[in-house]
Design a protein around this motif. Structure first.
Motif, PDB file in Angstrom:
ATOM      1  N   UNK A 215       0.787  -1.225   0.000  1.00 38.44           N
ATOM      2  CA  UNK A 215       0.000   0.000   0.000  1.00 38.44           C
ATOM      3  C   UNK A 215       0.818   1.273   0.000  1.00 38.44           C
ATOM      4  N   UNK A 216       2.141   1.165  -0.158  1.00 37.81           N
ATOM      5  CA  UNK A 216       2.983   2.358  -0.230  1.00 37.81           C
ATOM      6  C   UNK A 216       2.835   3.051  -1.573  1.00 37.81           C
ATOM      7  N   UNK A 217       3.475   4.231  -1.696  1.00 39.03           N
ATOM      8  CA  UNK A 217       3.303   4.985  -2.946  1.00 39.03           C
ATOM      9  C   UNK A 217       4.329   4.603  -4.015  1.00 39.03           C
ATOM     10  N   UNK A 218       5.181   3.602  -3.723  1.00 39.17           N
ATOM     11  CA  UNK A 218       6.110   3.128  -4.742  1.00 39.17           C
ATOM     12  C   UNK A 218       7.381   3.956  -4.862  1.00 39.17           C
ATOM     13  N   UNK A 219       7.555   4.931  -3.926  1.00 41.94           N
ATOM     14  CA  UNK A 219       8.773   5.748  -3.937  1.00 41.94           C
ATOM     15  C   UNK A 219       9.969   4.883  -3.559  1.00 41.94           C
ATOM     16  N   UNK A 220      11.200   5.371  -3.828  1.00 41.33           N
ATOM     17  CA  UNK A 220      12.364   4.526  -3.555  1.00 41.33           C
ATOM     18  C   UNK A 220      12.505   4.163  -2.071  1.00 41.33           C
ATOM     19  N   UNK A 221      13.131   3.020  -1.824  1.00 38.00           N
ATOM     20  CA  UNK A 221      13.427   2.577  -0.456  1.00 38.00           C
ATOM     21  C   UNK A 221      14.772   1.891  -0.490  1.00 38.00           C
ATOM     22  N   UNK A 229       8.922  -1.027  -6.545  1.00 38.24           N
ATOM     23  CA  UNK A 229       9.099   0.400  -6.733  1.00 38.24           C
ATOM     24  C   UNK A 229       8.234   0.810  -7.932  1.00 38.24           C
ATOM     25  N   UNK A 230       7.667   2.006  -7.905  1.00 36.29           N
ATOM     26  CA  UNK A 230       6.954   2.483  -9.085  1.00 36.29           C
ATOM     27  C   UNK A 230       7.452   3.863  -9.449  1.00 36.29           C
ATOM     28  N   UNK A 231       8.044   3.974 -10.633  1.00 38.58           N
ATOM     29  CA  UNK A 231       8.520   5.270 -11.087  1.00 38.58           C
ATOM     30  C   UNK A 231       7.328   6.212 -11.233  1.00 38.58           C
ATOM     31  N   UNK A 232       7.474   7.483 -10.800  1.00 36.76           N
ATOM     32  CA  UNK A 232       6.314   8.392 -10.855  1.00 36.76           C
ATOM     33  C   UNK A 232       5.756   8.569 -12.265  1.00 36.76           C
ATOM     34  N   UNK A 379      13.307  14.073  -8.898  1.00 38.26           N
ATOM     35  CA  UNK A 379      12.060  13.511  -9.424  1.00 38.26           C
ATOM     36  C   UNK A 379      10.981  13.238  -8.379  1.00 38.26           C
ATOM     37  N   UNK A 380      11.257  13.478  -7.084  1.00 40.88           N
ATOM     38  CA  UNK A 380      10.258  13.118  -6.071  1.00 40.88           C
ATOM     39  C   UNK A 380       9.043  14.015  -6.194  1.00 40.88           C
ATOM     40  N   UNK A 381       7.848  13.441  -6.045  1.00 42.32           N
ATOM     41  CA  UNK A 381       6.664  14.291  -6.023  1.00 42.32           C
ATOM     42  C   UNK A 381       6.734  15.195  -4.797  1.00 42.32           C
ATOM     43  N   UNK A 382       6.296  16.443  -4.930  1.00 47.92           N
ATOM     44  CA  UNK A 382       6.364  17.348  -3.780  1.00 47.92           C
ATOM     45  C   UNK A 382       4.985  17.488  -3.164  1.00 47.92           C
ATOM     46  N   UNK A 383       4.965  17.737  -1.870  1.00 50.90           N
ATOM     47  CA  UNK A 383       3.691  17.918  -1.179  1.00 50.90           C
ATOM     48  C   UNK A 383       3.883  17.674   0.292  1.00 50.90           C
TER      49      UNK A 383
END
Ligand code: PLP
Length: 478
Positions: A215-221, A229-232, A379-383
């Protein structure tokens, strides 16, 4: 003679060992399946052998043929070992971030290594999966192994890992805990154990908390080889066919810090040196076992050895820099500058697609301290609540640099800021000593650094702030 006629007989059949758990008589025992004791050093030997033998049976791979796969990790090594033992040519396509140890292991087995940029969306023609498929198509006699969609992957575990665990526990296993990468291990092993037990065995996935499986957003870990992982910019993220979700009862998210501290303790306290994804599986297994009774029995699959990660997870300096260690409480630490309130503020960070005009506004707002304002970008989504990981600090822009580029006509306000990035800012872990950090920052001629906690950027610090903090040493009691 007590000997084997072929190395391939030494794949799988790994031992199961009981771990010491924090027991006060409660909780279920936890047994670890030590996949690093397979011939090639990981759980992936099993699928390397099975996928190649199935391709031989179907005629897709013939004598003199070539095995092609896209992987940064153990599947490449497993396939390369089996290919070498059977006399096939092997080509592996790897992302450029792969560790030197992994690349060199493949080369040592005689594999040809093709390196492509990592971190691309799945649709990109240079994504390693697309490059590997292309090579397989163009090379006569080549066969693409394709672990994500090859039924021989889960089948290898249905035929070997599952029956081994059932036999080794005398049918007493009640819970299986495994990471999910391609999903082959958990699907094949879980399916076998459910069938053998009449549905009694509960199958639990252990997943890096940022991975999409839990259920994570797929950002790097930071745990390699587990999770997804899911590229944005990936549009269609369909999960691999090797992952049969109906077999899995629940998937537990495990934070990187918990995975990594688990394996560091396991090595020191129990003498078991295993990789990061083993830490994810074990952290989940311990959590599950704590809620069970002594009549139940948990098996955790530990996919590979810690020797592949000595320069990262078992390296104190790396762990400290990424903010996974708390450091020496007797000295002033970089993170002392960032009390909880300031950490909660969003980090100044620019998405690399933001226009230069927006970057100028952000930088001008930060003007006033005398120093040239500088902000990291990537490349990280901001918010709100979205702190970039250290892997997403692609570069930085400073006000002076952008204004000079605009004045010289090298940049326009409508350009993407990603096209005008300077070097990334230095990073320090929150647990690092402030004085040493200041010395390093000055040595690199930089005035601003990013502070990392648990691998995420939590704030910016200036050299001036570090100097004040470092001057206050030694700190009294804490
Ligand atoms: C070290 C390690 N852990 C976990 C996994 C995940 O296993 P699976 O792909 O079978 O889901 C892999 C697979 O690449 C791995 O190499």
């Amino acid at each position: 003679m007590d000997a084997h006629e072929s190395l391939l007989e030494l794949i799988g059949n790994t031992p199961l060992v009981r771990l010491r758990t924090p027991s006060d008589g409660r909780g279920a025992p936890v047994y670890a399946k030590l996949e690093y004791l397979s011939a090639g050093g990981s759980v992936k030997d099993r699928i390397g052998l099975r996928m190649i033998e199935e391709a031989e049976r179907s005629g897709a791979l013939r004598p003199g043929g070539t095995v092609v796969e896209a992987t940064s990790g153990n599947t490449g090594a497993g396939l390369a070992m089996v290919a070498a033992a059977k006399g096939y040519r092997m080509i592996v396509v790897l992302p450029d971030k792969s560790s030197a140890e992994k690349v060199n292991t493949l080369r040592a087995y005689g594999a040809e290594v093709v390196v492509r940029p990592g971190g691309l969306p799945l649709e990109h023609p240079e994504h390693i999966l697309n490059v590997a498929a292309g090579i397989a198509e163009r090379t006569p006699g080549a066969w693409f192994a394709g672990q994500y969609g090859n039924p021989a992957n889960p089948e290898a575990h249905y035929l070997t890992t599952g029956p081994e665990i059932w036999r080794q526990t005398g049918g007493r296993v009640t819970h299986l805990v495994s990471c999910v990468g391609t999903g082959g291990t958990i699907s094949g092993t879980g399916r076998y154990l459910k069938e053998a037990s009449g549905g009694r065995v509960r199958v639990i996935g252990a997943d890096p908390a940022a991975s999409v499986y839990s259920g994570g957003d797929g950002r790097p870990y930071f745990v390699e080889a587990a999770g997804r992982f899911r590229h944005p910019e990936t549009v269609d993220d369909s999960w691999p066919d090797s992952y049969q979700r109906e077999v899995v009862d629940e998937v537990l998210p495990i934070r990187d810090r918990d995975s990594l501290t688990t394996i560091r303790r396991l090595a020191r306290e129990q003498g078991l040196l295993v990789g990061g994804s083993a830490g994810t599986a074990l952290a989940a297994a311990l959590r599950v076992a704590a809620g069970l009774g002594p009549e139940q029995l948990v098996v955790a699959i530990l996919p590979d050895s810690g020797r592949q990660y000595l320069s990262k997870y078992f390296n104190d300096q790396w762990m400290l820099r990424q903010g996974f260690l708390d450091g020496d409480p007797a000295v002033a630490r970089v993170g002392d500058l960032l009390p909880a309130a300031r950490r909660a503020e969003p980090l100044p960070y620019l998405h690399h697609h933001a226009p230069v005009g927006e970057a100028l506004a952000v930088l001008r707002e930060r003007q006033g301290t005398g120093a040239d304002p500088v902000v990291p970008a990537g490349p990280a989504p901001v918010g709100p609540g979205r702190q970039p990981t250290s892997m997403e600090l692609a570069g930085a822009v400073s006000l002076a640099q952008l204004e000079a580029a605009l004045a010289a006509g090298r940049a326009a306000v409508t350009d993407r800021v990603g096209d005008h990035l300077g070097e990334p800012l230095p990073v320090f872990g929150a647990g690092e000593g402030a004085a040493a950090a200041l010395a390093e920052l000055s040595g690199r001629g930089c005035g601003t650094a990013v502070v990392l906690a648990d691998g995420h950027a939590v704030g910016l610090v200036g050299a001036g702030e570090l100097a004040v903090l470092a001057g206050a040493e030694p700190k009294q009691g804490r």
